[in-house]
Write a protein that holds these residues in place. Sequence first.
Motif, PDB file in Angstrom:
ATOM      1  N   ASP A  54       0.803  -1.220   0.000  1.00  0.00           N
ATOM      2  CA  ASP A  54       0.000   0.000   0.000  1.00  0.00           C
ATOM      3  C   ASP A  54       0.840   1.276   0.000  1.00  0.00           C
ATOM      4  OD1 ASP A  54       0.825  -0.219   2.650  1.00  0.00           O
ATOM      5  OD2 ASP A  54      -1.097   0.390   3.474  1.00  0.00           O
ATOM      6  N   GLU A  55       2.164   1.165  -0.149  1.00  0.00           N
ATOM      7  CA  GLU A  55       3.005   2.358  -0.237  1.00  0.00           C
ATOM      8  C   GLU A  55       3.836   2.401  -1.522  1.00  0.00           C
ATOM      9  OE1 GLU A  55       5.543   2.387   3.240  1.00  0.00           O
ATOM     10  OE2 GLU A  55       6.745   0.721   2.511  1.00  0.00           O
ATOM     11  N   ALA A  56       3.904   1.291  -2.229  1.00  0.00           N
ATOM     12  CA  ALA A  56       4.774   1.177  -3.401  1.00  0.00           C
ATOM     13  C   ALA A  56       4.461   2.214  -4.471  1.00  0.00           C
ATOM     14  CB  ALA A  56       4.687  -0.235  -3.975  1.00  0.00           C
ATOM     15  N   ASP A  57       3.196   2.391  -4.814  1.00  0.00           N
ATOM     16  CA  ASP A  57       2.815   3.323  -5.879  1.00  0.00           C
ATOM     17  C   ASP A  57       3.245   4.744  -5.548  1.00  0.00           C
ATOM     18  OD1 ASP A  57       1.498   3.845  -8.420  1.00  0.00           O
ATOM     19  OD2 ASP A  57       0.000   4.896  -7.219  1.00  0.00           O
ATOM     20  N   ALA A  58       3.078   5.155  -4.291  1.00  0.00           N
ATOM     21  CA  ALA A  58       3.438   6.509  -3.879  1.00  0.00           C
ATOM     22  C   ALA A  58       4.937   6.764  -4.005  1.00  0.00           C
ATOM     23  CB  ALA A  58       2.989   6.767  -2.439  1.00  0.00           C
ATOM     24  N   LEU A  59       5.724   5.697  -3.962  1.00  0.00           N
ATOM     25  CA  LEU A  59       7.173   5.821  -4.079  1.00  0.00           C
ATOM     26  C   LEU A  59       7.673   5.514  -5.489  1.00  0.00           C
ATOM     27  CD1 LEU A  59       8.096   4.158  -0.687  1.00  0.00           C
ATOM     28  CD2 LEU A  59       8.334   6.581  -1.285  1.00  0.00           C
ATOM     29  N   GLY A  60       6.748   5.169  -6.385  1.00  0.00           N
ATOM     30  CA  GLY A  60       7.130   4.850  -7.753  1.00  0.00           C
ATOM     31  C   GLY A  60       7.903   3.547  -7.847  1.00  0.00           C
ATOM     32  N   LEU A  61       7.546   2.596  -6.995  1.00  0.00           N
ATOM     33  CA  LEU A  61       8.233   1.305  -6.923  1.00  0.00           C
ATOM     34  C   LEU A  61       7.215   0.169  -6.996  1.00  0.00           C
ATOM     35  CD1 LEU A  61      10.544   2.067  -3.851  1.00  0.00           C
ATOM     36  CD2 LEU A  61      11.264   1.909  -6.244  1.00  0.00           C
ATOM     37  N   PRO A  62       7.645  -1.001  -7.416  1.00  0.00           N
ATOM     38  CA  PRO A  62       6.753  -2.158  -7.312  1.00  0.00           C
ATOM     39  C   PRO A  62       6.719  -2.644  -5.862  1.00  0.00           C
ATOM     40  CG  PRO A  62       8.831  -2.796  -8.340  1.00  0.00           C
ATOM     41  CD  PRO A  62       8.883  -1.304  -8.148  1.00  0.00           C
ATOM     42  N   ALA A  63       5.624  -3.265  -5.480  1.00  0.00           N
ATOM     43  CA  ALA A  63       5.525  -3.846  -4.136  1.00  0.00           C
ATOM     44  C   ALA A  63       6.673  -4.822  -3.927  1.00  0.00           C
ATOM     45  CB  ALA A  63       4.183  -4.549  -3.964  1.00  0.00           C
ATOM     46  N   GLY A  64       7.276  -4.742  -2.759  1.00  0.00           N
ATOM     47  CA  GLY A  64       8.385  -5.620  -2.425  1.00  0.00           C
ATOM     48  C   GLY A  64       9.748  -5.126  -2.880  1.00  0.00           C
ATOM     49  N   ALA A  65       9.785  -4.014  -3.609  1.00  0.00           N
ATOM     50  CA  ALA A  65      11.071  -3.485  -4.082  1.00  0.00           C
ATOM     51  C   ALA A  65      11.913  -3.001  -2.907  1.00  0.00           C
ATOM     52  CB  ALA A  65      10.834  -2.334  -5.060  1.00  0.00           C
ATOM     53  N   PRO A  66      13.233  -3.054  -3.033  1.00  0.00           N
ATOM     54  CA  PRO A  66      14.086  -2.540  -1.967  1.00  0.00           C
ATOM     55  C   PRO A  66      13.888  -1.033  -1.794  1.00  0.00           C
ATOM     56  CG  PRO A  66      15.386  -3.723  -3.622  1.00  0.00           C
ATOM     57  CD  PRO A  66      13.992  -3.601  -4.137  1.00  0.00           C
ATOM     58  N   LEU A  67      13.940  -0.608  -0.551  1.00  0.00           N
ATOM     59  CA  LEU A  67      13.884   0.814  -0.240  1.00  0.00           C
ATOM     60  C   LEU A  67      14.616   1.051   1.071  1.00  0.00           C
ATOM     61  CD1 LEU A  67      11.634   0.945   2.193  1.00  0.00           C
ATOM     62  CD2 LEU A  67      10.019   1.203   0.341  1.00  0.00           C
ATOM     63  N   TYR A  68      14.668   2.306   1.462  1.00  0.00           N
ATOM     64  CA  TYR A  68      15.295   2.685   2.727  1.00  0.00           C
ATOM     65  C   TYR A  68      14.178   3.181   3.642  1.00  0.00           C
ATOM     66  CZ  TYR A  68      18.577   4.660   6.053  1.00  0.00           C
ATOM     67  OH  TYR A  68      19.291   4.930   7.187  1.00  0.00           O
ATOM     68  N   ALA A  69      14.150   2.703   4.875  1.00  0.00           N
ATOM     69  CA  ALA A  69      13.081   3.101   5.802  1.00  0.00           C
ATOM     70  C   ALA A  69      13.648   3.383   7.185  1.00  0.00           C
ATOM     71  CB  ALA A  69      12.016   2.022   5.880  1.00  0.00           C
ATOM     72  N   ARG A  70      13.001   4.311   7.850  1.00  0.00           N
ATOM     73  CA  ARG A  70      13.309   4.666   9.236  1.00  0.00           C
ATOM     74  C   ARG A  70      12.041   4.434  10.043  1.00  0.00           C
ATOM     75  NH1 ARG A  70      13.297  10.028  12.147  1.00  0.00           N
ATOM     76  NH2 ARG A  70      14.892   9.890  13.766  1.00  0.00           N
ATOM     77  N   HIS A  71      12.134   3.609  11.081  1.00  0.00           N
ATOM     78  CA  HIS A  71      11.001   3.271  11.944  1.00  0.00           C
ATOM     79  C   HIS A  71      11.270   3.862  13.323  1.00  0.00           C
ATOM     80  CE1 HIS A  71       9.582   0.064   9.149  1.00  0.00           C
ATOM     81  NE2 HIS A  71      10.853   0.092   8.823  1.00  0.00           N
ATOM     82  N   VAL A  72      10.338   4.671  13.817  1.00  0.00           N
ATOM     83  CA  VAL A  72      10.534   5.303  15.126  1.00  0.00           C
ATOM     84  C   VAL A  72       9.251   5.246  15.949  1.00  0.00           C
ATOM     85  CG1 VAL A  72      12.265   6.910  14.199  1.00  0.00           C
ATOM     86  CG2 VAL A  72       9.885   7.653  14.414  1.00  0.00           C
ATOM     87  N   LEU A  73       9.424   5.392  17.246  1.00  0.00           N
ATOM     88  CA  LEU A  73       8.316   5.649  18.157  1.00  0.00           C
ATOM     89  C   LEU A  73       8.481   7.068  18.676  1.00  0.00           C
ATOM     90  CD1 LEU A  73       8.173   2.382  20.297  1.00  0.00           C
ATOM     91  CD2 LEU A  73       6.483   3.154  18.621  1.00  0.00           C
ATOM     92  N   LEU A  74       7.393   7.824  18.664  1.00  0.00           N
ATOM     93  CA  LEU A  74       7.364   9.117  19.342  1.00  0.00           C
ATOM     94  C   LEU A  74       6.830   8.840  20.738  1.00  0.00           C
ATOM     95  CD1 LEU A  74       5.835  11.396  16.542  1.00  0.00           C
ATOM     96  CD2 LEU A  74       8.225  10.734  16.923  1.00  0.00           C
ATOM     97  N   THR A  75       7.535   9.320  21.747  1.00  0.00           N
ATOM     98  CA  THR A  75       7.137   9.033  23.121  1.00  0.00           C
ATOM     99  C   THR A  75       6.869  10.310  23.888  1.00  0.00           C
ATOM    100  OG1 THR A  75       9.401   9.003  24.010  1.00  0.00           O
ATOM    101  CG2 THR A  75       8.539   6.927  23.132  1.00  0.00           C
ATOM    102  N   LEU A  76       5.971  10.215  24.850  1.00  0.00           N
ATOM    103  CA  LEU A  76       5.708  11.269  25.822  1.00  0.00           C
ATOM    104  C   LEU A  76       5.920  10.660  27.196  1.00  0.00           C
ATOM    105  CD1 LEU A  76       2.497  12.912  24.299  1.00  0.00           C
ATOM    106  CD2 LEU A  76       4.839  13.809  24.254  1.00  0.00           C
TER     107      LEU A  76
END
Length: 174
Positions: A54-76
């Motif tokens: 559900d994010e591939a099209d927005a990035l101009g990539l096929p589903a499952g294509a390699p990409l770079y991602a940053r995963h974070v938690l915002l905490t309070l």
Amino acid sequence: MVNDAQWRCAPPALPAPIRDCLTEPASLSLRLQAGGRRFAVQVLDQGDSRALADEADALGLPAGAPLYARHVLLTLDETPVVYARSATRHNCPAWMPVLLRGSRSLGLTLFGELPQLRREALHYQLLAASHPLAEAAAVARAATEYPARRCRFLLDDAPLLLTELFLPTLKDFL
């Protein structure tokens, strides 16, 4: 941006405090910091990943294509309240220097430090606990669905897709 059918221009029906955060037009990080609680960014993972269906099209990539991602938690006050994934094309020269930031909030850069940045409209969805991002947030058992928002940013015509999941604990701080 061609939008996946499940992502909508209008937010889902939610209690007003959560809806107000979900639809925040400026930096979510700054909004959370304004509440007077101790705000922090906890980096969960950063590096090579794969484009979700559900994010591939927005990035101009096929589903499952390699990409770079940053995963974070915002905490309070050390409590996770938002999970975020920032994804861009693999080795993207426009975004790599921006994403290599340690525990510094990405929102501070996206809303003020890059005048050439273009931001597209926010889109919303209630993500099921079985969605890969809910599972990645390690919160899949906390709720059956998560209010989420997504926005695409363009820097030198290179896309970055930022998706944020609002965790059930956020309501305790609003």
